[in-house]
Write a protein that holds these residues in place. Structure first.
Motif, PDB file in Angstrom:
ATOM      1  N   SER A  99       6.237 -13.221   3.756  1.00 49.23           N
ATOM      2  CA  SER A  99       5.710 -12.247   2.790  1.00 49.23           C
ATOM      3  C   SER A  99       4.298 -12.641   2.363  1.00 49.23           C
ATOM      4  O   SER A  99       3.922 -13.818   2.396  1.00 49.23           O
ATOM      5  CB  SER A  99       6.646 -12.143   1.589  1.00 49.23           C
ATOM      6  N   PHE A 100       3.545 -11.644   1.978  1.00 52.27           N
ATOM      7  CA  PHE A 100       2.154 -11.835   1.539  1.00 52.27           C
ATOM      8  C   PHE A 100       1.866 -10.667   0.611  1.00 52.27           C
ATOM      9  O   PHE A 100       1.966  -9.515   1.017  1.00 52.27           O
ATOM     10  CB  PHE A 100       1.221 -11.826   2.757  1.00 52.27           C
ATOM     11  N   HIS A 151      -5.338  -1.343   7.181  1.00 54.61           N
ATOM     12  CA  HIS A 151      -6.087  -2.352   7.943  1.00 54.61           C
ATOM     13  C   HIS A 151      -5.198  -3.524   8.366  1.00 54.61           C
ATOM     14  O   HIS A 151      -5.277  -3.994   9.499  1.00 54.61           O
ATOM     15  CB  HIS A 151      -7.260  -2.866   7.101  1.00 54.61           C
ATOM     16  N   PHE A 152      -4.365  -4.005   7.426  1.00 52.23           N
ATOM     17  CA  PHE A 152      -3.560  -5.203   7.725  1.00 52.23           C
ATOM     18  C   PHE A 152      -2.133  -4.874   8.173  1.00 52.23           C
ATOM     19  O   PHE A 152      -1.366  -5.783   8.482  1.00 52.23           O
ATOM     20  CB  PHE A 152      -3.495  -6.116   6.491  1.00 52.23           C
ATOM     21  N   LEU A 187       2.806   0.224  -2.163  1.00 52.63           N
ATOM     22  CA  LEU A 187       3.507   0.897  -3.262  1.00 52.63           C
ATOM     23  C   LEU A 187       2.516   1.215  -4.375  1.00 52.63           C
ATOM     24  O   LEU A 187       1.892   0.309  -4.943  1.00 52.63           O
ATOM     25  CB  LEU A 187       4.635   0.001  -3.818  1.00 52.63           C
ATOM     26  N   ASP A 188       2.373   2.509  -4.654  1.00 50.71           N
ATOM     27  CA  ASP A 188       1.579   2.971  -5.796  1.00 50.71           C
ATOM     28  C   ASP A 188       2.534   2.962  -6.992  1.00 50.71           C
ATOM     29  O   ASP A 188       3.351   3.867  -7.149  1.00 50.71           O
ATOM     30  CB  ASP A 188       1.073   4.389  -5.487  1.00 50.71           C
ATOM     31  N   THR A 189       2.461   1.911  -7.820  1.00 55.02           N
ATOM     32  CA  THR A 189       3.462   1.757  -8.890  1.00 55.02           C
ATOM     33  C   THR A 189       3.285   2.800  -9.995  1.00 55.02           C
ATOM     34  O   THR A 189       4.200   3.033 -10.773  1.00 55.02           O
ATOM     35  CB  THR A 189       3.441   0.342  -9.500  1.00 55.02           C
ATOM     36  N   GLY A 233       6.282  -9.019   6.192  1.00 52.69           N
ATOM     37  CA  GLY A 233       5.153  -8.324   6.808  1.00 52.69           C
ATOM     38  C   GLY A 233       4.008  -7.985   5.870  1.00 52.69           C
ATOM     39  O   GLY A 233       2.996  -7.471   6.310  1.00 52.69           O
ATOM     40  N   GLY A 234       4.173  -8.265   4.576  1.00 54.77           N
ATOM     41  CA  GLY A 234       3.070  -8.058   3.642  1.00 54.77           C
ATOM     42  C   GLY A 234       3.166  -6.758   2.866  1.00 54.77           C
ATOM     43  O   GLY A 234       3.686  -5.763   3.374  1.00 54.77           O
ATOM     44  N   ALA A 235       2.693  -6.794   1.615  1.00 50.77           N
ATOM     45  CA  ALA A 235       2.755  -5.606   0.758  1.00 50.77           C
ATOM     46  C   ALA A 235       1.542  -5.558  -0.170  1.00 50.77           C
ATOM     47  O   ALA A 235       1.045  -6.585  -0.613  1.00 50.77           O
ATOM     48  CB  ALA A 235       4.036  -5.634  -0.078  1.00 50.77           C
TER      49      ALA A 235
END
Ligand code: DC
Length: 205
Positions: free
Chosen positions: A2-3, A25-26, A31-33, A101-103
């Protein structure tokens, strides 16, 4: 692995565009909180209790296309002062943040309260006048009948409520990088954010 990238800041500073651009890009999830608070705010317009609405919220409600109105934004800002509403939304945001996978999460309290351990924290801001002008042009393009003065008053009212509340007020985390987009194009701000994130990514990537 995670990242987490936390992107906070006031309305219409460019957080949404930067977050979407960073995610694309990444290859991170985004998530638009603000949508969580908007979905709760929308339910209160039907007379539902905000705390009940927050507990009953389902992810498919975030997909509704009608959450981005000025009326729902104000309702969102009002329910967002209630600490029980905020508490009901914490677990969903934290598990999203730590997914494989990153968030990227954007909001007001991501770097301070939701993800204090985020690998990258940005606080994206711009003057109230610049933000109101951007929002006015957006609304105008959609054919909404508003004046510049109304939009500026709305932006100022929401800023004050979001920054002055006692539960998780909007403020930069001590270790956030400030990105002022008043005199930057959104493309330039996004390029800057990408470089900052690239520099924090583990070397194996
Ligand atoms: O980002 P937005 O304009 O969609 O957010 C709507 C309102 O929701 C905002 O005025 C304050 C609240 N909000 C919050 O309190 N905390 C967040 N992390 C995101 C939004």
């Amino acid at each position: 692995m995670s990242f987490t990238v936390a992107i906070d800041g006031p309305a219409a500073a460019g957080k949404g565009t930067i977050s979407k651009g960073v995610a694309a890009h990444f290859g991170f999830a985004h998530l638009d909180t603000g949508l969580l608070y908007r979905a709760v705010g929308r339910r209160t317009l039907d007379g539902t209790d905000p705390i009940e609405a927050a507990h009953a919220l389902t992810p498919d409600e975030l997909e509704r296309g009608d959450l981005r109105t000025a009326k729902i934004a104000q309702a969102a800002s009002k329910v967002a002062v209630i600490s029980e509403v905020r508490a009901a939304l914490v677990d969903f945001q934290r598990s999203f943040a730590r997914r494989e996978g990153g968030a990227v999460l954007d909001g007001r309290d991501i770097g301070t309260v939701i993800c204090p351990e985020a690998e990258v924290k940005l606080f994206v801001t711009a003057s109230a006048e610049v933000r109101a002008e951007r929002r006015y042009l957006e609304l105008n393009a959609k054919g909404t009948d508003v004046t510049r003065e109304q939009v500026l008053a709305d932006v100022r009212e929401r800023d004050a409520r979001d920054a002055e509340r006692s539960a998780a007020p909007m403020k930069p985390a001590a270790d956030a990088v400030l990105l002022d987009t008043s005199d930057l194009s959104i493309e330039a701000a996004l390029a800057h954010a990408i470089v900052l994130i690239e520099n924090k990514r583990p070397a194996t990537h």
